[in-house]
Design a protein around this motif. Structure first.
Motif, PDB file in Angstrom:
ATOM      1  N   LEU A 259      -3.520   1.739  -5.137  1.00  0.00           N
ATOM      2  CA  LEU A 259      -3.723   1.568  -3.697  1.00  0.00           C
ATOM      3  C   LEU A 259      -5.201   1.698  -3.345  1.00  0.00           C
ATOM      4  O   LEU A 259      -5.766   0.832  -2.647  1.00  0.00           O
ATOM      5  CB  LEU A 259      -2.905   2.611  -2.930  1.00  0.00           C
ATOM      6  CG  LEU A 259      -3.198   2.731  -1.422  1.00  0.00           C
ATOM      7  CD1 LEU A 259      -2.876   1.416  -0.710  1.00  0.00           C
ATOM      8  CD2 LEU A 259      -2.409   3.887  -0.816  1.00  0.00           C
ATOM      9  N   ARG A 262      -7.339  -1.223  -4.516  1.00  0.00           N
ATOM     10  CA  ARG A 262      -7.217  -2.447  -3.715  1.00  0.00           C
ATOM     11  C   ARG A 262      -8.209  -2.452  -2.559  1.00  0.00           C
ATOM     12  O   ARG A 262      -8.557  -3.516  -2.028  1.00  0.00           O
ATOM     13  CB  ARG A 262      -5.790  -2.600  -3.176  1.00  0.00           C
ATOM     14  CG  ARG A 262      -4.771  -3.010  -4.202  1.00  0.00           C
ATOM     15  CD  ARG A 262      -3.555  -3.666  -3.552  1.00  0.00           C
ATOM     16  NE  ARG A 262      -2.869  -2.792  -2.615  1.00  0.00           N
ATOM     17  CZ  ARG A 262      -1.927  -1.921  -2.941  1.00  0.00           C
ATOM     18  NH1 ARG A 262      -1.556  -1.811  -4.210  1.00  0.00           N
ATOM     19  NH2 ARG A 262      -1.332  -1.191  -2.027  1.00  0.00           N
ATOM     20  N   TYR A 263      -8.666  -1.295  -2.154  1.00  0.00           N
ATOM     21  CA  TYR A 263      -9.634  -1.195  -1.060  1.00  0.00           C
ATOM     22  C   TYR A 263     -11.048  -0.937  -1.572  1.00  0.00           C
ATOM     23  O   TYR A 263     -11.909  -0.484  -0.830  1.00  0.00           O
ATOM     24  CB  TYR A 263      -9.208  -0.101  -0.084  1.00  0.00           C
ATOM     25  CG  TYR A 263      -8.064  -0.530   0.792  1.00  0.00           C
ATOM     26  CD1 TYR A 263      -8.291  -1.152   2.019  1.00  0.00           C
ATOM     27  CD2 TYR A 263      -6.745  -0.371   0.379  1.00  0.00           C
ATOM     28  CE1 TYR A 263      -7.244  -1.568   2.820  1.00  0.00           C
ATOM     29  CE2 TYR A 263      -5.688  -0.791   1.170  1.00  0.00           C
ATOM     30  CZ  TYR A 263      -5.940  -1.396   2.391  1.00  0.00           C
ATOM     31  OH  TYR A 263      -4.900  -1.823   3.180  1.00  0.00           O
ATOM     32  N   GLU A 285      -0.609   3.296   2.460  1.00  0.00           N
ATOM     33  CA  GLU A 285      -1.483   2.212   2.920  1.00  0.00           C
ATOM     34  C   GLU A 285      -1.603   2.190   4.436  1.00  0.00           C
ATOM     35  O   GLU A 285      -2.660   1.852   4.985  1.00  0.00           O
ATOM     36  CB  GLU A 285      -0.971   0.873   2.409  1.00  0.00           C
ATOM     37  CG  GLU A 285      -1.924  -0.278   2.703  1.00  0.00           C
ATOM     38  CD  GLU A 285      -1.657  -1.504   1.852  1.00  0.00           C
ATOM     39  OE1 GLU A 285      -2.510  -2.409   1.833  1.00  0.00           O
ATOM     40  OE2 GLU A 285      -0.591  -1.542   1.192  1.00  0.00           O
ATOM     41  N   ALA A 286      -0.523   2.557   5.142  1.00  0.00           N
ATOM     42  CA  ALA A 286      -0.556   2.539   6.605  1.00  0.00           C
ATOM     43  C   ALA A 286      -1.586   3.523   7.148  1.00  0.00           C
ATOM     44  O   ALA A 286      -2.154   3.308   8.229  1.00  0.00           O
ATOM     45  CB  ALA A 286       0.826   2.878   7.154  1.00  0.00           C
ATOM     46  N   LEU A 288      -4.307   4.670   5.117  1.00  0.00           N
ATOM     47  CA  LEU A 288      -5.598   4.386   4.505  1.00  0.00           C
ATOM     48  C   LEU A 288      -6.295   3.187   5.155  1.00  0.00           C
ATOM     49  O   LEU A 288      -7.510   3.220   5.394  1.00  0.00           O
ATOM     50  CB  LEU A 288      -5.420   4.146   3.009  1.00  0.00           C
ATOM     51  CG  LEU A 288      -6.688   3.837   2.214  1.00  0.00           C
ATOM     52  CD1 LEU A 288      -7.676   5.008   2.292  1.00  0.00           C
ATOM     53  CD2 LEU A 288      -6.351   3.519   0.760  1.00  0.00           C
ATOM     54  N   LYS A 289      -5.546   2.147   5.426  1.00  0.00           N
ATOM     55  CA  LYS A 289      -6.144   0.899   5.913  1.00  0.00           C
ATOM     56  C   LYS A 289      -6.986   1.077   7.186  1.00  0.00           C
ATOM     57  O   LYS A 289      -8.148   0.636   7.221  1.00  0.00           O
ATOM     58  CB  LYS A 289      -5.064  -0.153   6.142  1.00  0.00           C
ATOM     59  CG  LYS A 289      -5.613  -1.518   6.537  1.00  0.00           C
ATOM     60  CD  LYS A 289      -4.490  -2.521   6.725  1.00  0.00           C
ATOM     61  CE  LYS A 289      -5.057  -3.922   6.993  1.00  0.00           C
ATOM     62  NZ  LYS A 289      -5.952  -3.967   8.166  1.00  0.00           N
ATOM     63  N   PRO A 290      -6.463   1.693   8.261  1.00  0.00           N
ATOM     64  CA  PRO A 290      -7.290   1.802   9.479  1.00  0.00           C
ATOM     65  C   PRO A 290      -8.535   2.658   9.271  1.00  0.00           C
ATOM     66  O   PRO A 290      -9.572   2.407   9.900  1.00  0.00           O
ATOM     67  CB  PRO A 290      -6.340   2.447  10.496  1.00  0.00           C
ATOM     68  CG  PRO A 290      -5.262   3.085   9.693  1.00  0.00           C
ATOM     69  CD  PRO A 290      -5.104   2.240   8.479  1.00  0.00           C
ATOM     70  N   MET A 292     -10.247   2.887   6.404  1.00  0.00           N
ATOM     71  CA  MET A 292     -11.193   2.060   5.655  1.00  0.00           C
ATOM     72  C   MET A 292     -11.818   1.020   6.580  1.00  0.00           C
ATOM     73  O   MET A 292     -13.023   0.731   6.494  1.00  0.00           O
ATOM     74  CB  MET A 292     -10.478   1.385   4.481  1.00  0.00           C
ATOM     75  CG  MET A 292     -10.037   2.344   3.386  1.00  0.00           C
ATOM     76  SD  MET A 292     -11.422   3.196   2.598  1.00  0.00           S
ATOM     77  CE  MET A 292     -12.257   1.808   1.816  1.00  0.00           C
ATOM     78  N   ASP A 293     -11.011   0.432   7.460  1.00  0.00           N
ATOM     79  CA  ASP A 293     -11.541  -0.548   8.411  1.00  0.00           C
ATOM     80  C   ASP A 293     -12.612   0.081   9.300  1.00  0.00           C
ATOM     81  O   ASP A 293     -13.651  -0.537   9.579  1.00  0.00           O
ATOM     82  CB  ASP A 293     -10.408  -1.100   9.285  1.00  0.00           C
ATOM     83  CG  ASP A 293      -9.508  -2.072   8.536  1.00  0.00           C
ATOM     84  OD1 ASP A 293      -9.954  -2.579   7.482  1.00  0.00           O
ATOM     85  OD2 ASP A 293      -8.381  -2.306   9.001  1.00  0.00           O
ATOM     86  N   ASN A 297     -15.842  -0.925   7.204  1.00  0.00           N
ATOM     87  CA  ASN A 297     -16.123  -2.217   7.831  1.00  0.00           C
ATOM     88  C   ASN A 297     -16.872  -2.093   9.157  1.00  0.00           C
ATOM     89  O   ASN A 297     -17.754  -2.914   9.455  1.00  0.00           O
ATOM     90  CB  ASN A 297     -14.816  -2.977   8.056  1.00  0.00           C
ATOM     91  CG  ASN A 297     -14.092  -3.275   6.743  1.00  0.00           C
ATOM     92  OD1 ASN A 297     -14.718  -3.353   5.682  1.00  0.00           O
ATOM     93  ND2 ASN A 297     -12.777  -3.415   6.802  1.00  0.00           N
TER      94      ASN A 297
END
Length: 383
Positions: A259, A262-263, A285-286, A288-290, A292-293, A297
């Motif tokens: 996981l 992938r980021y 992932e739910a 981690l994703k925000p 990382m964004d 990003n």
């Protein structure tokens, strides 16, 4: 855009075996139901007629109808559960239907001594009702001497009767699982890793359920904490790593590494993070994703920066990260900040310190600048 990243920016139940097997669809079921409807089960207020007439219940309690002596013993047990312990009718019905063997217990010889052990331990009144209702097997599958030995063991390793009692109230299986096969082996395993009594006591007070796990699994997890996560046993994070490993099977752990990769995380990045804060390995992932964004990003933080500051990944987006970032944006737009702090400093300080540094000095000009949220500790736990 704010540039805030410094240092690198960018137990199984025992069932009574009835003497005669009654199959749900056999011709004898009706006659047995008729016989019992006039007998003990229906007449006893602790068991409803609906529950008493079901084939499953009839099969389990058939042995209790074999003689007047056993019927009297069952009545005595029911009375004891209701009058002495304080269980209500529905609780007694649930226990008897699930553990009919209890009806064969001798009140004076078997039940009273065990209840006295619990009462001497300080478990009385509503607490006693809760313990028995949630784990009635204590009355049938654990001897009085064994129960007393577990109480003494838990008191010894947890430092006081009060600590042991609180652990039992939260972990009902502590008094049920085997002392010699489960509790003692797990404790000795932890001790063999050189963990001090004081440190181990503090950890077990919050994680007493660990003592009820299969010792073989605990041993495997201890090995993985050192060999896979690379956390040495001397580290203050070692026991926290163990807690995480107990939640993750071998394949689950592999998926966590995948996981993060992938980021854009390398394996070394993941290990740096895990050594500092193992609980990050439980992220999905739910979650981690925000983060990382936002951090990578939007703010341009490098992954290495996050790996070395893992508390950032566990903070709540809604209660901590976004509100504080909004405050900093306003202050920067109004040119009210002389020096832009690092994102880690802004997000990790306590609520009171954040208000003192970034809100209260500007309250006259910006009265609605910030609505206070919960503390860092609360945000990390709730995340």
């Amino acid at each position: 855009m704010l540039n805030l990243c410094s240092n690198g920016v960018r137990g199984s139940t025992l069932l009574l075996r009835p003497r005669a097997v009654v199959r749900p669809h056999s011709a004898s079921t009706a006659s047995i139901a008729s016989d019992l409807s006039e007998g003990y089960l229906v007449n006893n207020p602790a068991l409803s007629s609906g529950a008493a007439s079901t084939p499953t219940t009839l099969t389990k309690v058939l042995v209790c109808r074999s003689s007047p002596e056993k019927k009297n013993k069952s009545n005595s047990t029911i009375d004891f559960l209701k009058e002495e312990i304080g269980l209500d009718d529905s609780q007694v019905e649930k226990i008897v239907n699930k553990h009919p063997r209890l009806l064969r217990s001798k009140v004076e010889k078997t039940l009273i001594p065990k209840i006295r052990v619990l009462q001497d331990f300080g478990i009385c009144g509503s607490e006693l009702i809760s313990v028995i209702a949630s784990n009635p097997l204590l009355l049938t599958n654990v001897s009085t001497n064994n129960l007393l030995a577990k109480v003494d063991f838990l008191t010894s390793i947890l430092g006081s009767v009060e600590n042991a009692r609180n652990a039992v109230k939260k972990g009902r299986w502590l008094l049920y699982v085997s002392l010699t096969k489960i509790l003692q082996p797990n404790f000795e395993l932890l001790k063999s890793y050189g963990i001090s009594d004081e440190r181990l006591q503090k950890f077990l007070l919050r994680n007493h359920k660990l003592l009820c796990r299969n010792p073989k699994w605990v041993q495997e997890c201890l090995v993985r904490v050192e060999q896979v996560l690379g956390i040495p046993r001397e580290s203050g994070m070692f026991l926290h790593g163990l807690k995480v490993m107990l939640c993750l099977g071998k394949r689950d752990l592999e998926l966590k590494f995948e996981l993060f990769k992938r980021y854009g995380w390398s394996e070394s990045n993941v290990l740096v993070m895990a050594k500092r804060l193992p609980y990050c390995m439980l992220m999905n992932e739910a979650r981690l994703k925000p983060r990382m964004d936002f951090f990578v990003n939007k703010l341009g933080c490098e992954i290495g920066y996050l790996a070395e500051r893992p508390p950032l990944l566990l903070l709540s987006m809604e209660e901590r990260i976004l509100p504080r970032y909004a405050v900093l944006q306003v202050l920067q737009e109004r040119k009210l900040m002389k020096k832009i702090p690092s994102i880690f400093t802004v997000m990790s300080i306590s609520e009171s310190r954040f208000l003192d540094a970034y809100v209260l000095p500007f309250k006259d000009n910006l009265p609605e600048l910030y609505v206070g949220k919960k503390s860092v500790d609360s945000s990390v736990q709730k995340g």
